[in-house]
Design an enzyme around this catalytic site. Structure first.
Site: not given
Ligand code: GBH
Length: 482
Positions: A26, A83, A128, A172-173, A315, A317, A384, A427, A434-435
């Site tokens: 990232q 981290r 990760h 991670n996750e 983690n 949110y 996170e 975080w 952001e993936w």
């Molecule tokens: C974390 O994932 C990650 O560890 C981190 O790398 C990332 O940048 C951060 O959170 C913020 O997102 O809409 O079905 O695609 C948190 C868990 C995983 C929650 C992906 C949201 C998207 C689901 N996240 N998810 S979908």
């Protein structure tokens, strides 16, 4: 109680750890520099069609070159820990121990030394999500051969960095990279094999974690004197109707299918949760299969895996309301049909910049209490927690509120509920890749200008607010905006 309650003016225990988190793919960029091999996110992004705006992590925040600036930002925040994750493909370009890349090791040596020089302790995630592509070509995490490769990689990391790194996380996750990577295909490697591959992947990941913990425990702990755990992600779940028995059961099912899936074998009674094993087995039988799609661990494996932690990284949110249901077809073979719970949101909840992110501060307190109750109060680092926007705000008032309120709930869990919380990581240090959302969603305490070749970083209001919390080790008074 499903409300924030009164703001708590108090401080955290003296040795409480404060930090910020990032991840290699990232932030680093330099995707093909100094001998780094290709990983599944390089492939996924370069393929196109998977990521918003077809963004890639080729340059990202360019932290590969700009890490001294990142260290300076951390120092200005006053945090004690950073981290970050190691890119497997930088260390072992083809994924296996036959290909050690000294230049990759040198990069992390420079970063670690710069951190220690600034009196900031490294808290390192080994994985990760950026799997070396050659290991995906072997089948990726559903292939149990990856256990040995992961442990080989971990050994190189312990040998190279363990003299200075005292806090480790294996993964991670796993819920996210097994689910989004192999069940839904929203994340690399983009595989949609519902109801099977993610379950298989989870077995490999849990075994890899356990074997790595044992490796550290047997061969490195005495000399290096560090600690090692795993980071799991979970929403907070609550019954949609707190008085409905069906919804209470749905809440429990949500919990076991999310955190429990990975936590039960390591932190709990051992193996996958019975509820999960039973539900997947029953569905598999209904579907005419001779074996469950989720194979339980053997008794020997259960013993080997159970207790392989020094702490839990959490983690968190957001929060969901659980109620029974599944909106897909009768014959569907997938995780969601196995779980058969709908996870909903409350229209009253404030939203952030990500589709999935609702601001529900009390959820973190409840989740910490759930962990305390279900897993015998293990040491927990919130590895996170944070909030996104799509507005590019520098005066990010929403994020300021998010941190103040979520950290205040963490304080309540720690001081009032007796949860064994050891530290908190925001975080993220900087806006980053952001993936699947590319650069459209920002989570940083620092704004990064992705149009500027210098990738200039600018502190947001949230950086100032977080600095104050860190300095006060909590809250010496109620913030004016609360
Ligand atoms: C974390 O994932 C990650 O560890 C981190 O790398 C990332 O940048 C951060 O959170 C913020 O997102 O809409 O079905 O695609 C948190 C868990 C995983 C929650 C992906 C949201 C998207 C689901 N996240 N998810 S979908």
């Amino acid at each position: 109680p499903r409300e924030a309650g009164e703001f708590l003016v108090d401080t955290f225990p003296k040795d409480f750890v404060w930090g910020c988190a990032t991840a290699s793919y990232q932030i680093e960029g330099a995707w093909d520099k100094d001998g780094k091999g290709v990983n599944i996110w390089d492939t996924f992004c370069h393929e196109g069609g998977h990521v918003e705006n077809n963004d890639t992590g080729d340059v990202a925040c360019d932290s590969y070159h700009k890490y001294p600036e990142d260290v300076k930002l951390l120092k200005d925040l006053g945090v004690s820990h950073y981290r970050f994750s190691i890119s497997w493909s930088r260390i072992l370009p083809n994924g296996t121990k036959s290909s050690v890349n000294q230049k990759g090791i040198d990069y992390y040596n420079r970063l670690i030394d710069a951190l220690l020089e600034a009196n900031i302790q490294p808290f390192v995630t080994l994985y990760h999500w950026d799997l070396p592509q050659p290991l995906q070509d072997l089948g990726g995490w559903p292939n149990e051969a990856l256990v040995e490769h992961f442990v080989d990689y971990a050994r190189v990391c312990f040998e190279s960095f363990g003299d200075r790194v005292k806090m480790w996380l294996t993964f991670n996750e796993p819920y996210v990279f097994c689910g989004l990577g192999y069940e839904y295909g929203f994340h690399a490697p983009g595989i949609k094999d519902t109801g099977r591959s993610a379950y298989q992947a989870s077995r490999t990941v849990i075994k890899s974690h356990a074997k790595t913990w044992h490796l550290y425990d047997d061969e490195f702990r005495a000399k290096q004197n560090g600690k090692i755990g795993i980071t799991l992600d979970s929403d907070c779940f609550v019954p949609k109707d707190p008085n409905s028995e069906a919804d209470k059961e749905a809440y429990n099912t949500s919990f076991e299918f999310k955190l429990g899936w990975f936590a039960n074998a390591i932190f709990g009674e051992g193996n996958f949760p019975k509820l999960v094993l039973d539900k997947v087995a029953a569905k598999s039988k209904e579907q005419g299969l001779s074996e469950s799609r989720l194979k339980p661990f053997t008794e020997e494996e259960v013993k080997y895996i159970k207790g392989t932690f020094d702490y839990l990284g959490l983690n968190h949110y957001t929060t969901r309301l659980s109620t029974p249901g599944y909106k897909g077809g009768e014959a569907d073979v997938c995780y969601l049909a196995d779980r058969a719970v709908e996870e909903e949101t409350d229209p009253a909840w404030e939203r952030a910049g990500s589709e999935w992110l609702y601001v529900v501060p009390w959820g973190l307190r409840q989740l910490l209490n759930d962990i305390k109750t279900r897993y015998n109060n293990p040491p927990v680092f919130v590895t996170e927690n944070g909030c996104s926007d799509r507005e590019n705000a520098i005066d990010d008032v929403k994020r300021v509120f998010y941190y103040q309120s979520y950290i205040n709930q963490t304080l309540k869990a720690t001081k009032q509920d007796g949860c064994n919380v050891k530290g908190y990581f925001a975080w993220s240090l900087v806006d980053n890749f952001e993936w699947a959302m590319g650069y459209a969603e920002r989570f940083g305490l620092h704004f990064v200008d992705f149009n500027d070749p210098e990738r200039k970083r600018t502190a947001k209001s949230s950086a100032k607010a977080y600095t104050q919390i860190v300095k006060e080790n909590g809250f010496k008074e109620k913030p004016a905006n609360m």
